[in-house]
Write a protein that holds these residues in place. Structure first.
Motif, PDB file in Angstrom:
ATOM      1  N   ASP A 286      -1.449   4.549  34.915  1.00  0.00           N
ATOM      2  CA  ASP A 286      -2.295   3.473  34.444  1.00  0.00           C
ATOM      3  C   ASP A 286      -2.696   2.597  35.614  1.00  0.00           C
ATOM      4  OD1 ASP A 286      -3.491   1.297  33.314  1.00  0.00           O
ATOM      5  OD2 ASP A 286      -2.166   1.285  31.572  1.00  0.00           O
TER       6      ASP A 286
ATOM      7  N   ASN B  65       0.616  -4.631  13.192  1.00  0.00           N
ATOM      8  CA  ASN B  65      -0.070  -4.299  14.430  1.00  0.00           C
ATOM      9  C   ASN B  65      -1.523  -4.769  14.385  1.00  0.00           C
ATOM     10  OD1 ASN B  65      -1.141  -3.205  16.688  1.00  0.00           O
ATOM     11  ND2 ASN B  65      -0.206  -1.190  16.399  1.00  0.00           N
TER      12      ASN B  65
ATOM     13  N   ASN C 199      14.650   1.524   8.245  1.00  0.00           N
ATOM     14  CA  ASN C 199      13.636   2.082   9.126  1.00  0.00           C
ATOM     15  C   ASN C 199      12.321   2.372   8.427  1.00  0.00           C
ATOM     16  OD1 ASN C 199      14.508   2.681  12.054  1.00  0.00           O
ATOM     17  ND2 ASN C 199      16.326   2.913  10.800  1.00  0.00           N
ATOM     18  N   LEU C 200      12.398   2.770   7.143  1.00  0.00           N
ATOM     19  CA  LEU C 200      11.143   2.986   6.431  1.00  0.00           C
ATOM     20  C   LEU C 200      10.399   1.667   6.296  1.00  0.00           C
ATOM     21  CD1 LEU C 200      12.171   5.570   3.705  1.00  0.00           C
ATOM     22  CD2 LEU C 200      10.736   5.928   5.714  1.00  0.00           C
TER      23      LEU C 200
ATOM     24  N   ARG D 145       5.637  -2.343  10.960  1.00  0.00           N
ATOM     25  CA  ARG D 145       5.022  -2.262  12.274  1.00  0.00           C
ATOM     26  C   ARG D 145       3.533  -1.932  12.152  1.00  0.00           C
ATOM     27  NH1 ARG D 145       7.139   2.515  14.437  1.00  0.00           N
ATOM     28  NH2 ARG D 145       5.639   3.323  12.968  1.00  0.00           N
ATOM     29  N   ASP D 146       3.233  -0.974  11.266  1.00  0.00           N
ATOM     30  CA  ASP D 146       1.827  -0.619  11.100  1.00  0.00           C
ATOM     31  C   ASP D 146       1.035  -1.796  10.552  1.00  0.00           C
ATOM     32  OD1 ASP D 146       2.519   1.793  12.020  1.00  0.00           O
ATOM     33  OD2 ASP D 146       2.331   2.875  10.129  1.00  0.00           O
TER      34      ASP D 146
ATOM     35  N   VAL E 281       9.314  -0.941  17.003  1.00  0.00           N
ATOM     36  CA  VAL E 281       9.854   0.429  17.056  1.00  0.00           C
ATOM     37  C   VAL E 281      11.275   0.365  17.601  1.00  0.00           C
ATOM     38  CG1 VAL E 281       9.614   2.739  18.004  1.00  0.00           C
ATOM     39  CG2 VAL E 281       7.595   1.395  17.546  1.00  0.00           C
TER      40      VAL E 281
ATOM     41  N   ASP F 272       9.136   0.771   9.832  1.00  0.00           N
ATOM     42  CA  ASP F 272       7.986   1.578  10.247  1.00  0.00           C
ATOM     43  C   ASP F 272       6.695   1.034   9.667  1.00  0.00           C
ATOM     44  OD1 ASP F 272       9.510   3.281  11.644  1.00  0.00           O
ATOM     45  OD2 ASP F 272       9.433   4.937  10.215  1.00  0.00           O
TER      46      ASP F 272
ATOM     47  N   PRO G 210       4.195  -4.006  18.477  1.00  0.00           N
ATOM     48  CA  PRO G 210       4.434  -2.645  17.952  1.00  0.00           C
ATOM     49  C   PRO G 210       5.584  -1.916  18.649  1.00  0.00           C
ATOM     50  CG  PRO G 210       2.103  -3.058  18.179  1.00  0.00           C
ATOM     51  CD  PRO G 210       2.787  -4.227  18.791  1.00  0.00           C
ATOM     52  N   PRO G 211       5.568  -1.790  19.974  1.00  0.00           N
ATOM     53  CA  PRO G 211       6.722  -1.106  20.561  1.00  0.00           C
ATOM     54  C   PRO G 211       8.018  -1.871  20.346  1.00  0.00           C
ATOM     55  CG  PRO G 211       5.247  -1.938  22.285  1.00  0.00           C
ATOM     56  CD  PRO G 211       4.559  -2.143  20.993  1.00  0.00           C
TER      57      PRO G 211
ATOM     58  N   GLU H 205       0.814  -1.209   0.000  1.00  0.00           N
ATOM     59  CA  GLU H 205       0.000   0.000   0.000  1.00  0.00           C
ATOM     60  C   GLU H 205       0.855   1.269   0.000  1.00  0.00           C
ATOM     61  OE1 GLU H 205      -2.898   0.928   3.235  1.00  0.00           O
ATOM     62  OE2 GLU H 205      -3.929  -0.723   2.213  1.00  0.00           O
TER      63      GLU H 205
ATOM     64  N   ARG I 261       4.201   8.695  18.111  1.00  0.00           N
ATOM     65  CA  ARG I 261       3.384   8.431  16.926  1.00  0.00           C
ATOM     66  C   ARG I 261       2.756   7.043  17.012  1.00  0.00           C
ATOM     67  NH1 ARG I 261       4.548   5.457  12.458  1.00  0.00           N
ATOM     68  NH2 ARG I 261       3.334   5.906  10.567  1.00  0.00           N
TER      69      ARG I 261
ATOM     70  N   ARG J 107      -1.307   6.443  17.182  1.00  0.00           N
ATOM     71  CA  ARG J 107      -2.025   5.725  16.123  1.00  0.00           C
ATOM     72  C   ARG J 107      -2.854   4.599  16.720  1.00  0.00           C
ATOM     73  NH1 ARG J 107       0.126   4.066  10.686  1.00  0.00           N
ATOM     74  NH2 ARG J 107      -2.129   3.883  10.558  1.00  0.00           N
ATOM     75  N   GLU J 108      -2.277   3.912  17.690  1.00  0.00           N
ATOM     76  CA  GLU J 108      -2.998   2.804  18.291  1.00  0.00           C
ATOM     77  C   GLU J 108      -4.156   3.278  19.135  1.00  0.00           C
ATOM     78  OE1 GLU J 108      -1.098  -0.070  20.727  1.00  0.00           O
ATOM     79  OE2 GLU J 108       0.453  -0.187  19.176  1.00  0.00           O
TER      80      GLU J 108
ATOM     81  N   ARG K  89       8.954   8.748  17.529  1.00  0.00           N
ATOM     82  CA  ARG K  89       8.469   7.450  17.062  1.00  0.00           C
ATOM     83  C   ARG K  89       7.562   6.792  18.093  1.00  0.00           C
ATOM     84  NH1 ARG K  89      11.307   4.636  13.318  1.00  0.00           N
ATOM     85  NH2 ARG K  89      11.482   6.237  11.760  1.00  0.00           N
ATOM     86  N   LEU K  90       7.938   6.883  19.339  1.00  0.00           N
ATOM     87  CA  LEU K  90       7.103   6.257  20.373  1.00  0.00           C
ATOM     88  C   LEU K  90       5.749   6.947  20.451  1.00  0.00           C
ATOM     89  CD1 LEU K  90       9.817   5.755  23.073  1.00  0.00           C
ATOM     90  CD2 LEU K  90       8.444   3.953  22.042  1.00  0.00           C
TER      91      LEU K  90
ATOM     92  N   ARG L  23      -3.906  -4.159  16.210  1.00  0.00           N
ATOM     93  CA  ARG L  23      -4.904  -3.171  16.614  1.00  0.00           C
ATOM     94  C   ARG L  23      -5.113  -2.074  15.584  1.00  0.00           C
ATOM     95  NH1 ARG L  23      -2.438  -1.753  21.660  1.00  0.00           N
ATOM     96  NH2 ARG L  23      -1.630  -3.790  22.165  1.00  0.00           N
ATOM     97  N   LEU L  24      -4.215  -2.020  14.564  1.00  0.00           N
ATOM     98  CA  LEU L  24      -4.424  -0.998  13.534  1.00  0.00           C
ATOM     99  C   LEU L  24      -5.199  -1.569  12.355  1.00  0.00           C
ATOM    100  CD1 LEU L  24      -1.087   1.001  13.379  1.00  0.00           C
ATOM    101  CD2 LEU L  24      -3.235   1.627  14.454  1.00  0.00           C
TER     102      LEU L  24
ATOM    103  N   VAL M 250       1.055  -4.063  31.015  1.00  0.00           N
ATOM    104  CA  VAL M 250      -0.268  -3.514  30.748  1.00  0.00           C
ATOM    105  C   VAL M 250      -1.137  -4.569  30.072  1.00  0.00           C
ATOM    106  CG1 VAL M 250      -1.525  -1.744  29.504  1.00  0.00           C
ATOM    107  CG2 VAL M 250       0.670  -1.202  30.582  1.00  0.00           C
TER     108      VAL M 250
ATOM    109  N   LEU N 215      -7.584   4.293  17.817  1.00  0.00           N
ATOM    110  CA  LEU N 215      -8.523   3.271  17.367  1.00  0.00           C
ATOM    111  C   LEU N 215      -9.167   2.523  18.530  1.00  0.00           C
ATOM    112  CD1 LEU N 215      -6.414   1.857  14.420  1.00  0.00           C
ATOM    113  CD2 LEU N 215      -8.325   3.441  14.311  1.00  0.00           C
TER     114      LEU N 215
ATOM    115  N   ARG O 251      -4.270   0.073  35.807  1.00  0.00           N
ATOM    116  CA  ARG O 251      -4.285  -1.374  35.584  1.00  0.00           C
ATOM    117  C   ARG O 251      -3.003  -2.012  36.100  1.00  0.00           C
ATOM    118  NH1 ARG O 251      -5.514  -1.296  29.375  1.00  0.00           N
ATOM    119  NH2 ARG O 251      -4.209   0.502  29.671  1.00  0.00           N
ATOM    120  N   VAL O 252      -1.894  -1.213  36.146  1.00  0.00           N
ATOM    121  CA  VAL O 252      -0.635  -1.742  36.670  1.00  0.00           C
ATOM    122  C   VAL O 252      -0.628  -1.546  38.174  1.00  0.00           C
ATOM    123  CG1 VAL O 252       1.853  -1.570  36.584  1.00  0.00           C
ATOM    124  CG2 VAL O 252       0.513  -1.081  34.549  1.00  0.00           C
TER     125      VAL O 252
ATOM    126  N   ILE P 159      14.686   9.625  11.258  1.00  0.00           N
ATOM    127  CA  ILE P 159      15.663   8.533  11.104  1.00  0.00           C
ATOM    128  C   ILE P 159      17.085   9.094  11.151  1.00  0.00           C
ATOM    129  CG2 ILE P 159      16.455   6.687   9.589  1.00  0.00           C
ATOM    130  CD1 ILE P 159      13.594   6.538   8.502  1.00  0.00           C
TER     131      ILE P 159
END
Lengths: 311, 323, 527
Positions: free
Chosen positions: B315, A306, A295-296, A302-303, A231, A299, A227-228, A34, B208, B212-213, B205-206, A308-309, A196, B216, B317-318, B136
């Motif tokens: 949080d 994931n 990294n591109l 990862r999306d 990253v 990145d 995901p993390p 995509e 973003r 994003r997550e 990065r973290l 959840r995405l 978590v 949703l 929950r922790v 980057i």
């Protein structure tokens, strides 16, 4: 909590959203394609890997063979022609008369090996321990996390010096030093997320179903910690390569006659002020392109990965 | 709660003990400080005298136990090189490193969070792509190289900032701080930026990824559906959720910056602890290495403790385990 | 944003400068050195950066001039009055920074203190050890009784900075660092010392010698080479030492700066392992199998290895001119050096013939080791030599590592070929002959740094005789004989002698020193 009866037939709850008609792989490829940017980066990255793999056949010179170098050709500008052999140095030469183009091709091999090798092993070790710590809790958690504390407070240069003293100089020893340095970062990050996640309903559900621990960790906890983790991993590959350069800068990196990109840059560093830019500039560009493409791809990966995405 | 803290304290002591053992064995394996420190003109008798003067003639375990005995009374030994108490040397260098590390971390959060937030909220926009690609750069170039480039551009070519060293200092609480003077800030700008580059990328990065997550998540969708203003949704619900990984990583990064900004301090001749530790490692000044790493491990344990406590605040929950 | 902040800073700063400090600026010297100073106690750690810093605050009885010849300083004259007694006449009317007079009692006190500094990792006691007794004849006359004839005493005393018996009655190293006891007779006084950062000095207006030009001196430590050069180019400092060879050409072409240079006293050489009779470490045949007898014990092999090295190429290409190719221990003009010894051209064919004669027509394999953080371009030099040896059929692997691990392994006889350096601060050849080439003998204190375990009784004999000879000319002849024996036998393979290079903003003048010391009193504005 027996881990011996891992059943592989039960579908993972998170994969339930994928329509049956598509195979996961096909879906994954479509998702990945995509992004034009990521696709381009992937092509560049594959090209870099090919250059690295086939360097001995395509490089004009073997830059690791001292017999092929001549210090009388040292520090020549890009495009110069060797008086001894008549060879053209398209990107110039370094202080030993090493052809920079060949040096970069071979250096890519070493840097990719060191960067990817150490990042993958460290990610595996670190993520496993991190998840174990989060899931098991109690004494296991304490021991692992205090080990992490110990490792994070231990200077890379001292680890590297100790490995140098114990094992001597060599590329694999640099990889080992980097793994020892890096696993703790993964462990810390993954544990934080897993702490978590493990309180979430789906884990509780899985526990109620009496699924084996190993299965819960790897099939349920891990994908949601990805995901993390990705990253950190894509950054850490880059960081490992840069860290190897730093170790080279401190005299603790790969052997001087088998320079990586980082060592080439560190060597050229001293010539920056004197205008002999090419000795560190071109390896720097090569390093930059490599890391940006990794990294591109990372990145976007990862999306796509994931859960959840997913739309 | 207090039981929990007590247990962490005991763990800290054990980790510090382990650290001291590792350093003793490690330094012993690497080499002999006297070989490095002694004048080349010295003969065998002088070598023997120096080895005895530094207590290196005794078996390693005996050296370790006499160290341990003194350490229990708060004496972590004297530097072989400077002939001053190791803790005093570390204390003298600490303010320089602390202000640099905090400066870099603040820079990283101030620059990184908004950029990451933007990139996460509008992931397809050109700006977001540019931010992500640009970020980057922050971790792909070696620190020493970027440091020298900064010096070449801002000090040598443009002449805007001083090239190296620490600026004017002001004495507060018996320590010398430079962040309160203009001159001090001017000297700090480049090394702090040099250290911050990697952190900025990390925070972007973290943030973003988290945004994003979280966008949703059901509760965010619900909050939006409920008609809460976008700024409230982002500011309260989203923000709170992404802070966990950001706090973890920034905390760790702050720790490692305080501990090991070795390269930046070397390139910018910044007289901090990173410079001290690398110089000490290079000459195997064991008392300083041991004292330093024991302090650092303590600092990391405290940071981790704070991070864990923050988790439970951020949080619910922790939960902290306390029995 | 940064631009405006920076501009504001500059404006604020320049306001200060214009308002108050303009005349002072012309009298302030900002200099940066590459080697960190570890202590201001002049007797704690025998290390030349420490000595340079102490030499601005204190004085020694004798001193070395820029060419490393011994000159009077606190002592006006000296002579042997018996086979084992030296008499020194002191300079009158010398006072310490606090006004106390300098007398023979202070000399006796200092000599007694030097070997007793607690925790010293490298004592200046090696320079006072020959003295058995100090006799104070009168306030300005002092006699040193030595253990047998000891011709080197005036040289050794050049390393010992004099303290005051009253002020320094109970000195701790920390009190020197804090400034409380940093009180000498020297041309500058100390204002402050920040470890690892800088030392601030002001001029001592009561100095007995030539008055230094600078009212204030900021003596900064910038250990990173590129950063030091950048600090000079950006105008943050006026003067730097240890200019990296890679920047020499650029700085020469820059109209804002100028260089000063002197032939140094630091020899860079290769030591070869003699201690293993067979199976020398890292020496194998061409298939990687052990070689049996150690080829390095054969003088023909050693000559071939020396002959293969193109010293001129190393000077031109690796050192960018900042070294003097050599096949002896000191620059040819130094006391006891061999003025007529030729360096000779590299000759790969002759080297191959010698190897064939020695029974290695196809060469063998060896590993050349060296530090990568110790000497100018050390890791580059060993790679270049690796190229040259490989060309005569000795396939050479090259390994550089930090000094900390290198020196430990070298001391354990783990290497067969290694690059090392030797700084002869005394400017005469007994120090390298005794430490590097003499047969290891702890009783005599010989061979302390003879890491290859080279041994040649003929040379030992000449050296022993020289060390008993008080007559300077006779001793010089003996030292030359000893050097010739060791060099003809290729006890070590000398490569080059480093040049010492400083850089400064235009308009300054510097007397470049052979012994590498960087001191503010050697810098002044050009006339």
């Amino acid at each position: 909590m027996s881990a011996t009866t891992a059943g592989s037939t039960a579908p993972a709850p998170t994969s339930g959203k994928v329509p049956r008609a598509e195979t996961p792989l096909r879906r994954f490829i479509l998702d990945f394609a995509e992004s034009k940017l990521a696709l381009g980066a992937l092509v560049v990255f594959l090209a870099i890997v090919l250059v690295a793999v086939f360097a001995p056949w395509i490089a004009p010179q073997n830059p690791y063979d001292l017999a092929q170098l001549d210090i009388m050709d040292g520090r020549l500008e890009p495009g110069s022609v060797s008086e001894g052999t008549g060879m053209t140095y398209w990107l110039g030469t370094d202080d030993q008369g090493r052809d920079m183009l060949s040096g970069i091709m071979y250096g890519l091999r070493i840097s990719l090996l060191v960067g990817a090798g150490s990042a993958i092993v460290a990610a595996f070790v670190g993520a496993s321990l991190g998840m174990l710590a989060a899931y098991a809790g109690g004494r296991t958690d304490t021991v692992i996390m205090r080990l992490v504390d110990l490792q994070l407070s231990f200077p890379t240069i001292l680890s590297a010096l100790m490995i140098l003293a114990f094992l001597g100089k060599g590329i694999m020893n640099v990889v080992i030093a980097l793994i020892i340095v890096e696993w703790a970062y993964y462990a810390r990050t993954v544990r934080g997320t897993a702490l978590v996640e493990r309180r979430r309903e789906y884990i509780e559900a899985a526990q109620c179903l009496a699924l084996p621990t190993r299965r819960i960790i790897f099939r349920h906890l891990l994908p949601n910690c990805m995901p993390p983790l990705i990253v950190v991993a894509t950054i850490q590959i880059a960081r490992a390569i840069a860290l190897e350069a730093t170790l080279s800068f401190l005299g603790l990196g790969v052997p001087i006659t088998e320079p990586s990109l980082g060592l080439l840059i560190a060597n050229g560093y001293e010539y920056m002020l004197s205008g002999k830019y090419w000795i560190s500039f071109y390896p720097g560009i090569a390093l930059l392109i490599t890391i940006v493409s990794i990294n591109l791809v990372g990145d976007h990966l990862r999306d796509v990965l994931n859960p959840r995405l997913k739309k | 709660m207090s039981v929990y803290l007590l247990r962490r304290l005991i763990q800290a002591a054990l980790v510090m003990l382990a650290m001291s053992v590792i350093v003793f064995i490690g330094v012993y394996a690497i080499g002999d400080p006297v070989e490095i420190l002694i004048s080349p003109d010295a003969d065998q008798a002088e070598r023997a005298r120096a080895i005895a003067a530094l207590g290196l003639d005794k078996p390693l375990w005996q050296q370790y136990f006499s160290f341990l005995g003194a350490a229990l009374q708060g004496d972590l030994g004297r530097s072989f090189v400077f002939n001053e108490p190791a803790l005093k040397l570390i204390g003298q260098r600490a303010p320089a490193t602390l202000e640099l590390a905090f400066g870099a971390t603040i820079m990283a959060v101030i620059i990184g969070l908004p950029l990451g937030l933007y990139a996460g909220l509008r992931p397809k926009s050109f700006g977001a792509q540019a931010i992500m690609t640009g970020s980057i750069l922050g971790f792909s170039l070696p620190t020493f190289w970027v440091g020298l480039m900064l010096i070449m551009v801002f000090a040598v070519q443009l002449g805007w900032l001083p090239s190296t060293g620490r600026g004017e200092t002001v004495e507060i609480l018996g320590m010398r701080w430079s962040f309160l003077t203009w001159d001090g800030l001017a000297h700090m700008a480049m090394p702090a930026l040099n250290l911050a580059l990697f952190k900025i990328s990390l925070v972007i990065r973290l943030t973003r990824a988290g945004v994003r997550e979280t966008m949703l998540m059901d509760y965010v969708k619900f909050a939006r559906a409920k008609g809460l203003s976008p700024s409230r949704v982002i500011g309260v619900h989203v923000f709170k959720n992404i802070l966990i990984p950001v706090v973890t990583v920034v905390g760790l990064e702050l720790g490692s910056t305080i501990a090991f900004s070795v390269v930046t301090e070397s390139v910018f001749a910044w007289p901090g602890m990173g410079k001290l530790i690398i110089d000490s490692i290079n000459v195997l000044d064991r008392p300083v290495i041991v004292a330093y790493l024991m302090s650092i491990v303590l600092m990391f344990i405290i940071i981790n403790l704070v991070v864990d406590l923050l988790y439970s605040v951020l949080d619910p929950r922790v939960r902290l385990e306390s029995k | 944003m940064k631009k405006y902040a920076a501009a504001a800073v500059k404006a604020a700063l320049s306001a200060f400068v214009v308002a108050g400090a303009l005349p002072a600026a012309a009298q302030t010297l900002n200099l940066a050195v590459g080697a960190p100073v570890t202590s201001l106690d002049p007797h704690y750690h025998a290390l030349s950066p420490n000595y340079a810093v102490a030499d601005m605050l204190f004085d020694s009885l004798t001193a070395f001039d820029a060419q490393a010849r011994v000159q009077p300083r606190l002592a006006e004259s000296w002579k042997p009055v018996a086979e084992d007694v030296w008499e020194f006449k002191l300079r009158p009317n010398v006072t310490f920074h606090n006004g106390n007079a300098f007398t023979a009692e202070d000399v006796a006190f200092t000599i007694a203190r030097v070997p007793t500094v607690p925790n010293s990792p490298s004592s200046y006691g090696i320079y006072t050890r020959a003295i058995t007794r100090v006799e104070v004849v009168d306030p300005l006359t002092v006699r040193f009784h030595t253990n047998g004839a000891y011709p080197l005493l005036p040289v050794d005393l050049g390393q010992i900075e004099m303290l005051d018996s009253e002020t320094h009655a109970n000195p701790a190293t920390e009190d020197f660092n804090s400034g409380k006891l940093a009180i000498g007779t020297g041309p500058f006084r100390m204002v402050s010392y920040r470890s690892g950062d800088r030392i601030e000095y002001v001029r001592n207006d009561g100095y007995f010698g030539p008055r230094p030009h600078w009212a204030r001196v900021n003596y900064r430590m910038i250990t990173n080479d590129a950063a030091r050069t950048a600090a000079l180019l950006s105008g943050d400092v006026d003067f730097i030492d240890q200019v990296p060879t890679s920047d020499i050409a650029k700085l020469r072409g820059d109209s804002r700066v100028q260089l000063s240079e002197a032939d140094g006293l630091r020899l860079i050489f290769l030591a070869l392992g003699h201690s293993h009779e067979t199976n020398a470490p890292y020496v194998t045949d061409n298939d990687g199998k052990p070689l049996g007898r150690n080829p390095l014990r054969d003088v023909r092999v050693r000559r071939a290895l020396s002959m293969a090295v193109d010293r001129q190429a190393i000077t031109d290409r690796v050192m960018e001119g900042a070294s003097l190719p050599t096949t002896q221990l000191l620059p040819p003009t130094a006391y006891g050096a061999l003025p007529d010894r030729q360096v000779g051209r590299a000759d790969a064919d002759a080297a191959k013939r010698l190897l064939a004669e020695a029974g290695y027509p196809n060469g063998f394999r060896i590993q050349l080791n060296g530090p990568n953080d110790r000497y100018m371009n050390d890791a580059r030099i060993i790679q270049a030599i690796g190229q040259m040896w490989t060309r005569i059929g000795i396939r050479t692997a090259v390994e550089g590592q930090p000094w900390a691990t290198f020196v430990a392994r070298a001391g354990r006889q783990e290497f067969s070929a290694m690059l090392v350096g030797w700084g002869t601060s005394s400017g005469e050849p007994t120090s390298p002959l005794r430490s590097l080439l003499a047969t290891v003998n702890p009783q005599r204190g010989w061979g302390g740094s003879n890491r290859g375990r080279y041994s040649n009784p003929a040379m030992d004999e000449k050296l022993a005789e020289a060390l008993r000879t008080l007559d300077d000319n006779k001793r010089e002849a003996l030292l030359r004989e000893a050097t010739t024996i060791a060099m003809d036998d290729v006890g070590i393979i000398p490569i080059h002698i480093q040049k010492n290079i400083w850089a400064m903003r235009r308009g300054l003048r510097h007397e470049a020193r052979a012994d590498e010391l960087t001191r503010a009193q050697d810098v002044s504005p050009a006339q």
